[in-house]
Scaffold this active site. Sequence first.
Site, PDB file in Angstrom:
ATOM      1  N   THR A   9      38.478  37.481  56.422  1.00 44.85           N
ATOM      2  CA  THR A   9      39.441  38.358  55.780  1.00 44.85           C
ATOM      3  C   THR A   9      40.841  37.943  56.211  1.00 44.85           C
ATOM      4  OG1 THR A   9      40.053  40.677  55.417  1.00 44.85           O
ATOM      5  CG2 THR A   9      39.380  40.073  57.634  1.00 44.85           C
TER       6      THR A   9
ATOM      7  N   HIS B 214      32.036  38.348  32.903  1.00 43.03           N
ATOM      8  CA  HIS B 214      31.053  39.352  32.495  1.00 43.03           C
ATOM      9  C   HIS B 214      31.231  39.800  31.043  1.00 43.03           C
ATOM     10  CE1 HIS B 214      34.172  42.416  33.773  1.00 43.03           C
ATOM     11  NE2 HIS B 214      33.698  43.019  32.695  1.00 43.03           N
TER      12      HIS B 214
ATOM     13  N   ASP C 167      34.314  35.805  38.387  1.00 38.06           N
ATOM     14  CA  ASP C 167      34.302  36.646  37.193  1.00 38.06           C
ATOM     15  C   ASP C 167      35.380  36.217  36.199  1.00 38.06           C
ATOM     16  OD1 ASP C 167      33.313  38.543  35.477  1.00 38.06           O
ATOM     17  OD2 ASP C 167      34.423  40.209  36.351  1.00 38.06           O
TER      18      ASP C 167
ATOM     19  N   GLY D 201      30.620  27.885  55.232  1.00 40.10           N
ATOM     20  CA  GLY D 201      29.715  28.859  55.835  1.00 40.10           C
ATOM     21  C   GLY D 201      30.359  29.914  56.700  1.00 40.10           C
ATOM     22  N   VAL D 202      31.558  30.395  56.285  1.00 36.00           N
ATOM     23  CA  VAL D 202      32.172  31.513  57.009  1.00 36.00           C
ATOM     24  C   VAL D 202      32.495  32.625  56.022  1.00 36.00           C
ATOM     25  CG1 VAL D 202      33.185  30.030  58.776  1.00 36.00           C
ATOM     26  CG2 VAL D 202      34.555  30.682  56.782  1.00 36.00           C
TER      27      VAL D 202
ATOM     28  N   GLY E 144      36.369  47.721  28.182  1.00 38.91           N
ATOM     29  CA  GLY E 144      37.055  47.030  27.098  1.00 38.91           C
ATOM     30  C   GLY E 144      38.364  46.409  27.552  1.00 38.91           C
ATOM     31  N   ASN E 145      38.945  46.905  28.652  1.00 41.21           N
ATOM     32  CA  ASN E 145      40.125  46.273  29.250  1.00 41.21           C
ATOM     33  C   ASN E 145      39.766  44.977  29.963  1.00 41.21           C
ATOM     34  OD1 ASN E 145      41.674  49.340  29.674  1.00 41.21           O
ATOM     35  ND2 ASN E 145      42.896  47.554  29.094  1.00 41.21           N
ATOM     36  N   SER E 146      38.506  44.796  30.308  1.00 45.35           N
ATOM     37  CA  SER E 146      38.096  43.638  31.102  1.00 45.35           C
ATOM     38  C   SER E 146      38.557  42.339  30.454  1.00 45.35           C
ATOM     39  CB  SER E 146      36.577  43.615  31.253  1.00 45.35           C
ATOM     40  OG  SER E 146      36.133  44.684  32.033  1.00 45.35           O
TER      41      SER E 146
END
Length: 351
Positions: free
Chosen positions: A260, A96, A126, A256-257, A201-203
Amino acid sequence: MGSRPRFIDDLPPGAPDAADATAALPLADDDALLDAYSRTVIGALERVQQAVAFISVERRLPGDANGHHGHGRGTRGGTGSGFLFTPDGYLLTNSHVVHGATHIRVTLADGAKFDADLFGDDPDSDLAVLRIGSPEPLPHVELGESGKLRVGQIAIAVGNPLGLAQTVTTGVVSALGRSLRSNSGRMIYDVIQTDAALNPGNSGGPLINSAGQVVGVNTAIIPGAQAICFATAIDTAKWVIMQIFAYGRVRRAYIGVAGTTTPISRRVQRYFGLNLVSGVHVMEVVKGSPAAAAGVRMDDTIVAVDGVEVDSVDGLQRALGASRIDRVVSVAVLRGAQKLELALTPVEQAS
């Protein structure tokens, strides 16, 4: 009237003057004043600081039908952080930060500036890889193993919050195995939660352990919350980097699952002869997917792919790499008192 505030350089009446007071204090070596925690943070920081970069980008503003742009400008800027992970100029940052950029500029800790190319971009995790050119080898970080992290251990974030270059914040690993939705809408699994303060800005900056190894990529905060910050696990990032180097993009096998990471009790471990302490609990099976066709059901626990044990969602994702696409694989699932081997054929995940 109340007494005025006393500043730290005030001396009470009758006290010796500042020179006498200073002379009365024993001299101390600055290093001796550092406690163990401070030394740990400083030592870890010294191992990575020169490899942390300030990233600035330009993006085109969307125009109207006549080509006019908002605010009278054709571009808008943005900033973030990143870090060199090879001596020949490859950097890791958040997708991003650089996605859709028309120009990317990298500034290193020593002030050197480079134009950067977007080498690979994966909005689903990301993460993005940049490349800069330099005639000399560049400082770079050591990538650690996020799978060895423990809740409570030291976490150190380095980056450029609000444009303040080379800012360091410290905290601990608050939780492991979190899930976070990326800008693409897909879930990022096995995310690290930390209370090391992050700001815009840390991203893209590194989250490091006490040995100075990068264990995560600082990614997100919860607005309005205090000290609830998230980093993409470096084990996930290493897999993404390998995919980008191999294919120029991340190829993912899709079954397709949705699931967690869940603990497996010792009783169940003994019953099935497992070496695992956790597996992947199936929360949803997509209709018409390879998993549905193979007979995977909601509440199954996936524990292996082609005989390789799977102890987490991140592990399942790694097991379903590009080499599995369009090939029949055996998936072991626990269902009640049964351990079943189901044959399914992953397909390539749509971009």
